[in-house]
Design an enzyme around this catalytic site. Structure first.
Site, PDB file in Angstrom:
ATOM      1  N   GLU A 142      -3.859  -3.188  -1.021  1.00  0.00           N
ATOM      2  CA  GLU A 142      -3.590  -4.499  -0.446  1.00  0.00           C
ATOM      3  C   GLU A 142      -4.851  -5.133   0.141  1.00  0.00           C
ATOM      4  OE1 GLU A 142      -0.556  -6.192   2.901  1.00  0.00           O
ATOM      5  OE2 GLU A 142       0.221  -4.942   1.330  1.00  0.00           O
ATOM      6  N   ASP A 185      -2.804   0.712   5.427  1.00  0.00           N
ATOM      7  CA  ASP A 185      -2.043   0.458   6.659  1.00  0.00           C
ATOM      8  C   ASP A 185      -2.995   0.213   7.825  1.00  0.00           C
ATOM      9  OD1 ASP A 185       0.548   1.393   5.329  1.00  0.00           O
ATOM     10  OD2 ASP A 185      -0.682   3.199   5.205  1.00  0.00           O
TER      11      ASP A 185
END
Ligand code: TRH
Length: 380
Positions: free
Chosen positions: A276, A20
């Site tokens: 990610e 994040d």
């Protein structure tokens, strides 16, 4: 692109791990450096941020980092003017008072949800569509992705050129690695290993140890260390630890800043990555990779894994495609990967060439920061 005199707010809640903050910090820096924007980055967990950027003062309510106005997202929100563009990363919930400030603006801001990365086809249909509305402010879905019609991937300007130059300079790589305490074992294949806990690791290390050729595995401190320790039969390894078992050398690395992590990926012959952001960075490294995808409820991550594999393996011969797909699927299931690793190794030159070609193909798309700016320009 025209000069934009706009203020952007990016909101990041750290759900877990580093993805994040990794994504939002990278985006914020790029919007400042390449688009000259005023960017505030609101983060609720500065300690996670500090791991990627050791300059962070974890006690500061406000601080400047590389031109980004970094704000501690306070539990008790203080009145704040809304920006021209508001990005809620990964569907995080904005403070109610901030949403009221957005609605109170004469011209409502462009409010976007920066979504998770997926190679699934439905992403193309949903990118740019309206999401929920708060009073007069419409939220919009912004999807990163690998295909035309998505928001693209984060890629700083000149990244591939820097990467290529670094990969052409063995001395620069040697110095970089030495700075991390790494003296690559002569003739060894260099592998970086950043992954979640994985029951399949022991089978991979077994097959490397039994190989006639040496392998040097570099493991940044993190969640997979427990599995490494179990395989080695040692306790609490820390950065700097080096253990040799037959043909495999396992070395624990400190968690480094984001830019250094890129260089680490560029030095390695093969990168195991996760989540990610590291997954995308390994693709920009132009080397074969192994993705440990973030697990989701009802195994929906497996659809994402398959969607990516079907894009990524286009253009590979059938046996090479089968080898790399088999390795990825076994790794993500925590199964024995030994046979898959051996078959993957049989297709090495083809997989190396393919990794570079995939990287170049992806770089033909506009990068995600540029796509966001363009989206804003089309919207005003
Ligand atoms: O850490 P991750 O697993 O993060 C995430 C989060 O779990 C998130 O909630 C979830 O949504 C997402 O995965 C899919 O993996 P990721 O995304 O690769 O983030 C790691 C970041 O850490 C990335 O920016 C690279 C950085 N990094 C360093 O800066 N230095 C290091 O030494 C290493 C190993 C990583």
């Amino acid at each position: 692109m025209p000069e934009l005199n706009t203020r952007w707010d990016i909101f990041c809640t750290v759900v877990d791990n580093f993805g994040d903050i990794g994504v939002t910090w990278r985006l914020a820096r790029q919007l400042v450096a390449e688009h000259g924007l005023d960017v505030r980055l609101w983060v609720d967990d500065l300690r996670a941020f500090e791991r990627l950027c050791p300059d962070i003062d974890v006690h500061a309510g406000q601080q400047w980092q590389e031109g980004v106005d970094v704000r501690q997202w306070p539990a008790d929100w203080l009145p704040t003017d809304a920006a021209d563009v508001v990005i809620a990363a990964f569907a995080c919930q904005l403070p109610g008072a901030y949403m009221d400030a957005m609605a109170a603006r004469e011209k409502p801001p462009l409010w976007m949800n920066l979504d998770y990365l997926s190679a699934e086809d439905w992403v193309i249909g949903c990118h740019g569509l309206p999401s929920v509305k708060y009073k007069n402010v419409q939220k919009i879905f912004f999807f990163p992705g690998f295909q035309k019609g998505t928001g693209g991937l984060l890629r700083e300007s000149g990244l591939l050129e820097r990467r290529r130059q670094f990969q052409q300079r063995p001395e620069a790589q040697r110095l970089f690695l030495r700075g991390l305490g790494i003296n690559p074992v002569q003739g060894a294949q260099l592998i970086s290993l950043f992954a979640y806990e994985n029951a399949g690791l022991a089978s991979w290390l077994d097959v490397m140890a039994a190989d006639s050729a040496p392998t040097h595995v570099l493991v940044p401190e993190g969640r997979i260390l427990g599995d490494v320790e179990r395989w080695l039969g040692v306790e609490s390894m820390a950065a700097g630890a080096v253990h040799v078992r037959s043909s495999v050398t396992v070395q624990v690395l400190p968690f480094v800043r984001q830019d250094q992590y890129d260089q680490l990926l560029w030095c390695c012959d093969f990168n195991a990555v996760r989540g990610e952001d590291s997954f995308v960075r390994a693709q920009w490294a132009g080397r074969p990779l192994l993705w440990h995808i973030y697990r989701q409820d009802e195994d929906i991550h497996l659809d994402k894994l398959d969607a990516f594999l079907s894009l990524y393996t286009k253009g590979l011969s059938a046996p090479a495609c089968e080898a790399i797909s088999g390795l990825w699927r076994a790794w993500n299931a925590g199964h024995d990967v030994s046979a898959h690793w051996l078959t993957t190794r049989n297709h090495w030159p083809e997989l190396q060439k393919h990794a570079e070609a995939w990287c170049l193909e992806q770089a033909l798309q506009a990068d995600l920061a540029a796509a966001l700016v363009q989206f804003y320009l089309n919207w005003i």
